[in-house]
Motif scaffolding. Sequence first.
Motif, mmCIF file in Angstrom:
data_model
loop_
_atom_site.group_PDB
_atom_site.id
_atom_site.type_symbol
_atom_site.label_atom_id
_atom_site.label_comp_id
_atom_site.label_asym_id
_atom_site.label_seq_id
_atom_site.Cartn_x
_atom_site.Cartn_y
_atom_site.Cartn_z
ATOM 1 N N ASN A 6 22.194 10.105 -6.171
ATOM 2 C CA ASN A 6 23.609 9.764 -6.060
ATOM 3 C C ASN A 6 23.779 8.252 -6.139
ATOM 4 N N SER A 7 24.799 7.814 -6.868
ATOM 5 C CA SER A 7 24.938 6.370 -7.104
ATOM 6 C C SER A 7 25.302 5.593 -5.851
ATOM 7 N N ARG A 13 21.697 3.757 -8.146
ATOM 8 C CA ARG A 13 22.708 3.058 -8.953
ATOM 9 C C ARG A 13 22.037 2.107 -9.941
ATOM 10 N N HIS A 28 22.403 13.625 -15.377
ATOM 11 C CA HIS A 28 22.433 13.042 -14.037
ATOM 12 C C HIS A 28 22.573 14.126 -12.970
ATOM 13 N N GLN A 30 23.134 14.759 -9.035
ATOM 14 C CA GLN A 30 23.659 14.019 -7.868
ATOM 15 C C GLN A 30 22.841 14.300 -6.606
ATOM 16 N N THR A 31 21.556 14.112 -6.711
ATOM 17 C CA THR A 31 20.665 14.393 -5.581
ATOM 18 C C THR A 31 20.970 13.434 -4.426
ATOM 19 N N GLY A 32 21.079 14.007 -3.231
ATOM 20 C CA GLY A 32 21.318 13.170 -2.052
ATOM 21 C C GLY A 32 20.137 13.227 -1.100
ATOM 22 N N GLU A 206 33.061 4.995 -7.059
ATOM 23 C CA GLU A 206 32.653 4.763 -5.662
ATOM 24 C C GLU A 206 33.808 4.204 -4.827
#
Length: 213
Positions: A6-7, A13, A28, A30-32, A206
């Motif tokens: 995740n950015s 980022r 991409h 969005q792994t957290g 963001e």
Amino acid sequence: MIIFGNSLSPFARKVLIAAAEKQVVFDHRQTGLGADDPEFLAASPFRKIPALVDGDFSISDSTAILTYLEAIRPEPNLLPVEARARARTVWYEEFGDTILIAAIAKVFFNRIVAPRFLKREGDLALADQAIAKEIPPLLDYLEGVMPPSLYLVEDRFTYADLSVFCPLLNLEHGDDILAQGRWPKVRAFFNQLCERPSITPIVAAERKLMKRK
Ligand SMILES: N[C@@H](CCC(=O)N[C@@H](CS)C(=O)NCC(=O)O)C(=O)O
């Protein structure tokens, strides 16, 4: 190619922007934090984001990934070739990834991550202390080394700028210290980078997320 992360993570980022600069086509994810996607775990043995998979090759760590991207896609060149410029770029990357983020993470984690994502109170005294004592000398340092071009090395965009910019965006999410005018060159550096096509969409997304309660 797949990029995990995740950015909101400054390290993820950094990789997303580097890939965009190099016009690499990627998927991409969005792994957290705490993700258990087996493909991600195979690429990142210690569950840290970011990670990258490219065919049968996988690697984690933003610096390792940037090194890989530079090797497979040398243009545009983001890691200078000349000895001193290259060494200074690596220094700024290290400064951003360790010294700068260590101080900024105290603000970002305790004011944003803990209350919004972990649903618990952060250590607000620690965040306040970082803003009052730890972060100003780091911004003083950047203000002192900032060239008139507002690019840290070779008067053009390199991994040096990217690596310093990424933690500064997390700082903006947690505090308005940079907007206060005490560090005009650092603020101009930050604003200039926010206008880059590879960076603008990430900043916009963001900032929108940060406004959401
Ligand atoms: N040196 C690594 C740092 C990566 C890192 O610490 N990522 C954090 C998110 S910002 C993480 O995944 N933390 C989870 C953990 O440590 O378990 C890099 O440059 O990628």
